[in-house]
Design a protein around this motif. Structure first.
Motif, PDB file in Angstrom:
ATOM      1  N   ALA A 267       0.823  -1.212   0.000  1.00 21.22           N
ATOM      2  CA  ALA A 267       0.000   0.000   0.000  1.00 21.22           C
ATOM      3  C   ALA A 267       0.856   1.260   0.000  1.00 21.22           C
ATOM      4  N   ARG A 268       2.056   1.178   0.588  1.00 20.90           N
ATOM      5  CA  ARG A 268       2.896   2.365   0.731  1.00 20.90           C
ATOM      6  C   ARG A 268       4.076   2.398  -0.231  1.00 20.90           C
ATOM      7  N   ARG A 269       4.486   1.232  -0.721  1.00 17.24           N
ATOM      8  CA  ARG A 269       5.738   1.166  -1.479  1.00 17.24           C
ATOM      9  C   ARG A 269       5.644   1.907  -2.809  1.00 17.24           C
ATOM     10  N   ARG A 270       6.704   2.623  -3.102  1.00 18.08           N
ATOM     11  CA  ARG A 270       6.843   3.314  -4.379  1.00 18.08           C
ATOM     12  C   ARG A 270       8.082   2.749  -5.067  1.00 18.08           C
ATOM     13  N   ILE A 271       7.891   2.163  -6.233  1.00 19.09           N
ATOM     14  CA  ILE A 271       8.993   1.530  -6.947  1.00 19.09           C
ATOM     15  C   ILE A 271       9.424   2.422  -8.105  1.00 19.09           C
ATOM     16  N   PHE A 272      10.717   2.704  -8.153  1.00 14.79           N
ATOM     17  CA  PHE A 272      11.312   3.490  -9.231  1.00 14.79           C
ATOM     18  C   PHE A 272      12.062   2.542 -10.172  1.00 14.79           C
ATOM     19  N   ALA A 273      11.922   2.775 -11.455  1.00 15.43           N
ATOM     20  CA  ALA A 273      12.639   1.970 -12.445  1.00 15.43           C
ATOM     21  C   ALA A 273      13.537   2.870 -13.272  1.00 15.43           C
ATOM     22  N   ALA A 279      11.015   1.941 -25.085  1.00 17.08           N
ATOM     23  CA  ALA A 279      10.025   0.935 -25.492  1.00 17.08           C
ATOM     24  C   ALA A 279       9.979  -0.247 -24.540  1.00 17.08           C
ATOM     25  N   ALA A 280      11.045  -0.490 -23.815  1.00 18.32           N
ATOM     26  CA  ALA A 280      11.084  -1.622 -22.881  1.00 18.32           C
ATOM     27  C   ALA A 280      11.023  -1.135 -21.438  1.00 18.32           C
ATOM     28  N   ASP A 281      12.050  -0.421 -21.006  1.00 18.52           N
ATOM     29  CA  ASP A 281      12.165  -0.015 -19.599  1.00 18.52           C
ATOM     30  C   ASP A 281      11.048   0.933 -19.172  1.00 18.52           C
ATOM     31  N   ILE A 282      10.831   1.961 -19.967  1.00 21.43           N
ATOM     32  CA  ILE A 282       9.881   3.007 -19.565  1.00 21.43           C
ATOM     33  C   ILE A 282       8.441   2.554 -19.786  1.00 21.43           C
ATOM     34  N   ALA A 283       8.176   1.947 -20.941  1.00 22.68           N
ATOM     35  CA  ALA A 283       6.819   1.450 -21.203  1.00 22.68           C
ATOM     36  C   ALA A 283       6.409   0.428 -20.144  1.00 22.68           C
ATOM     37  N   GLY A 284       7.313  -0.476 -19.796  1.00 19.29           N
ATOM     38  CA  GLY A 284       7.000  -1.497 -18.810  1.00 19.29           C
ATOM     39  C   GLY A 284       6.775  -0.923 -17.425  1.00 19.29           C
ATOM     40  N   GLY A 298      22.577   5.011 -22.812  1.00 15.45           N
ATOM     41  CA  GLY A 298      22.432   3.791 -23.599  1.00 15.45           C
ATOM     42  C   GLY A 298      21.746   4.035 -24.921  1.00 15.45           C
ATOM     43  N   VAL A 299      20.612   3.376 -25.117  1.00 17.50           N
ATOM     44  CA  VAL A 299      19.865   3.482 -26.374  1.00 17.50           C
ATOM     45  C   VAL A 299      19.324   4.886 -26.587  1.00 17.50           C
ATOM     46  N   PHE A 300      18.893   5.545 -25.514  1.00 18.76           N
ATOM     47  CA  PHE A 300      18.238   6.859 -25.599  1.00 18.76           C
ATOM     48  C   PHE A 300      19.231   7.989 -25.334  1.00 18.76           C
ATOM     49  N   ASP A 301      19.075   9.094 -26.097  1.00 17.53           N
ATOM     50  CA  ASP A 301      19.942  10.250 -25.831  1.00 17.53           C
ATOM     51  C   ASP A 301      19.226  11.576 -26.090  1.00 17.53           C
ATOM     52  N   GLY A 302      17.902  11.605 -25.994  1.00 20.82           N
ATOM     53  CA  GLY A 302      17.140  12.818 -26.287  1.00 20.82           C
ATOM     54  C   GLY A 302      16.666  13.541 -25.041  1.00 20.82           C
ATOM     55  N   VAL A 303      15.567  14.317 -25.197  1.00 23.07           N
ATOM     56  CA  VAL A 303      14.996  15.098 -24.103  1.00 23.07           C
ATOM     57  C   VAL A 303      14.046  14.228 -23.278  1.00 23.07           C
ATOM     58  N   ASN A 304      13.073  13.608 -23.957  1.00 26.69           N
ATOM     59  CA  ASN A 304      12.206  12.578 -23.374  1.00 26.69           C
ATOM     60  C   ASN A 304      11.579  11.855 -24.560  1.00 26.69           C
ATOM     61  N   ASP A 305      11.050  10.680 -24.321  1.00 26.56           N
ATOM     62  CA  ASP A 305      10.472   9.919 -25.425  1.00 26.56           C
ATOM     63  C   ASP A 305       9.018  10.321 -25.614  1.00 26.56           C
ATOM     64  N   ALA A 306       8.633  10.576 -26.865  1.00 28.77           N
ATOM     65  CA  ALA A 306       7.279  11.032 -27.142  1.00 28.77           C
ATOM     66  C   ALA A 306       6.254   9.921 -26.967  1.00 28.77           C
ATOM     67  N   THR A 307       6.612   8.699 -27.327  1.00 23.84           N
ATOM     68  CA  THR A 307       5.666   7.579 -27.256  1.00 23.84           C
ATOM     69  C   THR A 307       5.548   7.023 -25.848  1.00 23.84           C
ATOM     70  N   HIS A 308       6.691   6.884 -25.167  1.00 24.11           N
ATOM     71  CA  HIS A 308       6.705   6.332 -23.807  1.00 24.11           C
ATOM     72  C   HIS A 308       7.459   7.309 -22.896  1.00 24.11           C
ATOM     73  N   ALA A 310       9.002   9.227 -19.838  1.00 25.63           N
ATOM     74  CA  ALA A 310       9.361   8.883 -18.464  1.00 25.63           C
ATOM     75  C   ALA A 310       8.902   9.973 -17.512  1.00 25.63           C
ATOM     76  N   HIS A 311       8.745   9.589 -16.248  1.00 27.70           N
ATOM     77  CA  HIS A 311       8.411  10.590 -15.229  1.00 27.70           C
ATOM     78  C   HIS A 311       9.568  11.558 -15.001  1.00 27.70           C
ATOM     79  N   GLN A 312      10.791  11.052 -15.217  1.00 21.58           N
ATOM     80  CA  GLN A 312      11.986  11.868 -15.009  1.00 21.58           C
ATOM     81  C   GLN A 312      13.050  11.424 -15.994  1.00 21.58           C
ATOM     82  N   VAL A 313      13.849  12.361 -16.481  1.00 16.19           N
ATOM     83  CA  VAL A 313      14.960  12.054 -17.380  1.00 16.19           C
ATOM     84  C   VAL A 313      16.243  12.556 -16.732  1.00 16.19           C
ATOM     85  N   ALA A 314      17.290  11.732 -16.768  1.00 14.35           N
ATOM     86  CA  ALA A 314      18.571  12.079 -16.156  1.00 14.35           C
ATOM     87  C   ALA A 314      19.698  11.778 -17.132  1.00 14.35           C
ATOM     88  N   ASP A 315      20.806  12.462 -16.961  1.00 19.11           N
ATOM     89  CA  ASP A 315      21.955  12.216 -17.836  1.00 19.11           C
ATOM     90  C   ASP A 315      22.549  10.838 -17.607  1.00 19.11           C
TER      91      ASP A 315
END
Length: 335
Positions: A267-273, A279-284, A298-308, A310-315
């Motif tokens: 009920a309380r746990r918040r899981i960060f991925a 298409a895999a990590d963020i969509a899932g 890795g695979v991604f190097d933009g601002v954020n993905d338009a299709t999937h 993320a809640h947060q983007v980091a370098d």
């Protein structure tokens, strides 16, 4: 603590065989070297495979200098161990990986009757005449030993051979090699990782197991005239992978405190991925109701993905974990 983290490996903690310094520091932070002075439970959630969870834990521990236990590792094929109760003594074809390594993993999961494409070619070199007949293989007469399933555990190390043998099994009458082909699927198909590409030391992404899936479906369509091919997928972004990871996080919580109330924890746990593949990590992660963090190593190097998105983007993963720790501190103070 009500926060937990799931980290991808390739493109997040390592690139190819090279450890990322940010990855080493990120794991140290999760292990307690942070301003909260708390250990944050974490698992490694990767679409990689072809080794056992214990071997993966050992190799990552050596590479990053932080102890990782097997029970913290989720490989693409880890949840497939649940199929062993159905196929414990039924003959299955295990595809992918080097030599018999994936067959050995399958047997450790509880699959008691496995064969590989190498075994088939050793039985009949004409089944794939473009390679020397294998010498180290299981001996049996496949003309009288039908299969009950095809399981793709890991990336193919010989696309042509593995496509040939898998399609042979899937469309042979009675799933028995050497019998006539029929234009329908004769046994179930399970595949562990739909990633089309992955990142390693090469400057641009390389074909992953998903490329084999594309080829298998295309060959099936061409050979059968469009007959349906049904299959069950494991690996990210499929929900079963995240349910399995949550189960491991539950076990880690119980190991730390056997009196943990799991219902209250859920009920309380918040899981960060944290991952590099939208298409895999963020969509899932988004589909599982987790908080997703996308990194640019890795695979991604933009601002954020338009299709999937993320809640947060980091370098990089160190920046991602720093953000998670601050978010965790704020969440705990509010709850």
């Amino acid at each position: 603590m009500s926060t937990a983290v799931a980290l991808d490996i390739d493109g997040v903690l390592v690139r190819g065989k090279r450890a990322l310094d940010e990855g080493r520091r990120a794991l140290q932070m999760l292990s307690g070297a942070n301003r909260l002075r708390r250990r944050i439970p974490f698992v490694l959630l990767t679409n990689g495979g072809g080794v056992s969870e214990a071997d993966k834990a050992s190799s990552i521990s050596r590479l990053l200098g932080v102890e990782i236990r097997p029970e913290q590792v989720v490989l693409a094929h880890s949840p497939m161990r649940a199929l062993a109760s159905t196929y414990s003594q039924k003959h299955v074809l295990v595809v992918g990986g080097q030599q018999s390594r994936c067959a050995d993993i399958a047997q450790a999961y509880g699959f008691g009757n496995v064969s590989t494409p190498d075994d088939v070619v050793a039985w009949s070199p004409a089944a794939w005449p473009f390679m020397p007949p294998p010498t180290a293989a299981r001996s049996r007469d496949y003309a009288s030993d039908p299969f009950h399933a095809v399981m793709v555990f890991h990336d193919s190390f010989d696309f042509g051979r593995d496509l040939q043998v898998a399609t042979d099994v899937l469309r042979s009458a009675g799933a028995t090699l050497g019998r006539e082909f029929v234009n329908r699927q004769t046994v179930p198909l399970y595949m562990s990782n739909a990633d089309l590409v992955f990142s390693n030391d090469y400057p641009r992404p390389r074909f992953g197991q998903g490329a084999y899936h594309v080829c298998l479906r295309a060959m099936w369509d061409a050979l059968t005239g469009g007959a349906p091919l049904e299959y069950t997928l494991f690996g990210k972004p499929n929900k079963v992978q995240y349910q399995y990871a949550e189960h491991l996080l539950d076990q880690l919580a119980l190991a730390a405190d056997p009196n943990t109330d799991l219902a209250q924890l859920h009920a309380r746990r918040r899981i960060f991925a944290i991952g590099d593949n939208p298409a895999a990590d963020i969509a899932g992660a988004n589909g599982a109701g987790w908080t997703s963090v996308l990194v640019r190593t890795g695979v991604f190097d933009g601002v954020n993905d338009a299709t999937h998105p993320a809640h947060q983007v980091a370098d990089h993963v160190e920046e991602a974990v720093s953000w998670i720790i601050e978010a965790a501190a704020a969440y705990d103070s509010e709850n």
